[in-house]
Design a protein around this motif. Structure first.
Motif, mmCIF file in Angstrom:
data_model
loop_
_atom_site.group_PDB
_atom_site.id
_atom_site.type_symbol
_atom_site.label_atom_id
_atom_site.label_comp_id
_atom_site.label_asym_id
_atom_site.label_seq_id
_atom_site.Cartn_x
_atom_site.Cartn_y
_atom_site.Cartn_z
ATOM 1 N N GLU A 1 0.849 -1.196 0.000
ATOM 2 C CA GLU A 1 0.000 0.000 0.000
ATOM 3 C C GLU A 1 0.880 1.240 0.000
ATOM 4 O O GLU A 1 1.634 1.478 0.949
ATOM 5 N N PRO A 2 0.845 2.057 -1.056
ATOM 6 C CA PRO A 2 1.691 3.264 -1.125
ATOM 7 C C PRO A 2 1.428 4.205 0.041
ATOM 8 O O PRO A 2 0.284 4.331 0.506
ATOM 9 N N LYS A 3 2.454 4.855 0.510
ATOM 10 C CA LYS A 3 2.327 5.823 1.607
ATOM 11 C C LYS A 3 1.998 7.188 1.025
ATOM 12 O O LYS A 3 2.830 8.099 0.991
ATOM 13 N N ARG A 4 0.747 7.318 0.574
ATOM 14 C CA ARG A 4 0.352 8.527 -0.151
ATOM 15 C C ARG A 4 0.357 9.765 0.733
ATOM 16 O O ARG A 4 0.456 10.878 0.224
ATOM 17 N N ASP A 5 0.251 9.597 2.048
ATOM 18 C CA ASP A 5 0.290 10.761 2.934
ATOM 19 C C ASP A 5 1.692 11.356 3.027
ATOM 20 O O ASP A 5 1.858 12.512 3.422
ATOM 21 N N LYS A 6 2.713 10.601 2.625
ATOM 22 C CA LYS A 6 4.090 11.069 2.710
ATOM 23 C C LYS A 6 4.734 11.317 1.353
ATOM 24 O O LYS A 6 5.687 12.087 1.246
ATOM 25 N N VAL A 7 4.224 10.671 0.328
ATOM 26 C CA VAL A 7 4.960 10.611 -0.926
ATOM 27 C C VAL A 7 4.654 11.749 -1.894
ATOM 28 O O VAL A 7 5.403 11.977 -2.840
ATOM 29 N N LEU A 8 3.595 12.518 -1.664
ATOM 30 C CA LEU A 8 3.170 13.502 -2.661
ATOM 31 C C LEU A 8 4.246 14.540 -2.943
ATOM 32 O O LEU A 8 4.517 14.878 -4.103
ATOM 33 N N ARG A 9 4.886 15.051 -1.919
ATOM 34 C CA ARG A 9 5.906 16.079 -2.155
ATOM 35 C C ARG A 9 7.117 15.494 -2.885
ATOM 36 O O ARG A 9 7.770 16.177 -3.673
ATOM 37 N N TYR A 10 7.398 14.205 -2.639
ATOM 38 C CA TYR A 10 8.475 13.550 -3.371
ATOM 39 C C TYR A 10 8.104 13.405 -4.849
ATOM 40 O O TYR A 10 8.956 13.511 -5.731
ATOM 41 N N ASN A 11 6.825 13.154 -5.100
ATOM 42 C CA ASN A 11 6.337 13.107 -6.486
ATOM 43 C C ASN A 11 6.640 14.409 -7.217
ATOM 44 O O ASN A 11 7.112 14.414 -8.355
ATOM 45 N N GLN A 12 6.327 15.508 -6.565
ATOM 46 C CA GLN A 12 6.498 16.807 -7.199
ATOM 47 C C GLN A 12 7.970 17.112 -7.456
ATOM 48 O O GLN A 12 8.322 17.651 -8.506
ATOM 49 N N ILE A 13 8.815 16.758 -6.504
ATOM 50 C CA ILE A 13 10.252 16.965 -6.697
ATOM 51 C C ILE A 13 10.763 16.099 -7.843
ATOM 52 O O ILE A 13 11.503 16.557 -8.712
#
Length: 290
Positions: A70-82
């Protein structure tokens, strides 16, 4: 990663910021080497940037222990943007959000010009991507896309209702998702007719639709004709064409969110189309050279 700058391109925009040293280096190389060698050098630099970005993406996911089922979507969004910002930068695409990007929780809808839309929009949009299930099985990239929270859709003949149901569940969990309602890419000059079936997800989840539009502009201030992935062009040819482009600026304009309350899918589709078409005309008026 992104620039919240004046929406009107100026000479100062074109020589300022982190891109200047890199572009000066490229200029010196082009003076010293024959064009075929310069082209190969430029492509090698882009591939190096892509590889570095991929490696750093894997490191970031490992850092937050994000390789679980299960992806850690609460943590990963800012990493996505970077990650997306660095990938766009590797291709010499400068991303400019001409207005502050809202933090709308809902169904994001963008116009679709190229495969470059993914890193470009992903660098500023606080939403996860809607991807085909086949992407998840791609070597290297598939694992990273899954860990970064992409919503993988199992498509099939006549199952758009099932797809909308998957998106509804995703929205109800508090996540946002970005999709391209045109269903295909365009040359960026206008909005094609929209396929509104997936908008049902926003209606069922009682979430707004958040439109945005992108416009790719070349160094002459004109609508760029190299980035669009249209016609019978193969992906390989498009990829090489984009690699060989000079500096291109991707201007992104977020539009007002659209409420889905008490609207039929057809009504919502028409309103979204008008909203995006008017928004694209506004954006072009602001960023293209007269």
């Amino acid at each position: 990663m992104t620039d919240h700058a004046s929406p009107t391109p100026t000479s100062q925009d074109k020589i300022s910021g982190r891109t200047l040293p890199h572009r000066l280096r490229k200029h010196k190389v082009s003076q010293l080497l024959p064009k075929p060698v310069t082209t190969q050098f430029k492509r090698a630099q882009i591939l190096k940037g892509m590889t570095t970005t991929m490696v750093n993406g894997y490191r970031a996911i490992t850092k937050i222990d994000g390789w679980s089922d299960e992806p850690k979507r609460d943590k990963v969004l800012r990493y996505n943007q970077i990650f997306c910002g660095k990938m766009a930068e590797a291709f010499n695409i400068k991303v400019v959000a001409v207005e502050p990007m809202p933090n709308t929780q809902g169904l994001w809808a963008g116009n679709h010009v190229s495969w470059m839309d993914i890193p470009v929009m992903g660098s500023v949009v606080p939403a996860f991507f809607l991807s085909k299930a086949e992407v998840e099985s791609m070597p290297a990239f598939g694992n990273l896309a899954r860990a970064c929270g992409s919503l993988f859709i199992k498509r099939g003949s006549g199952d758009s209702g099932k797809v909308a149901g998957q998106i509804t569940e995703f929205l109800e969990k508090g996540h946002s998702v970005l999709f391209y309602p045109e269903g295909t890419t365009t040359d960026g000059s206008r909005i094609k007719s929209l396929y509104g079936k997936l908008l049902q997800a926003a209606i069922d989840a009682n979430k707004p639709v958040q439109p945005l539009v992108v416009c790719y502009v070349n160094a002459q201030g004109e609508l760029d004709d190299k980035i669009p992935f249209v016609g019978d062009t193969s992906f390989t040819k498009s990829f090489l064409t984009v690699m060989d482009c000079e500096q291109v600026t991707a201007y992104i304009l977020p539009l007002d969110p659209i409420s889905t309350t008490d609207k039929s899918r057809d009504e919502l589709t028409e309103e979204l189309y008008q909203h995006m078409q008017q928004g694209l005309e506004t954006l072009k008026a602001r960023v293209l050279k007269a």
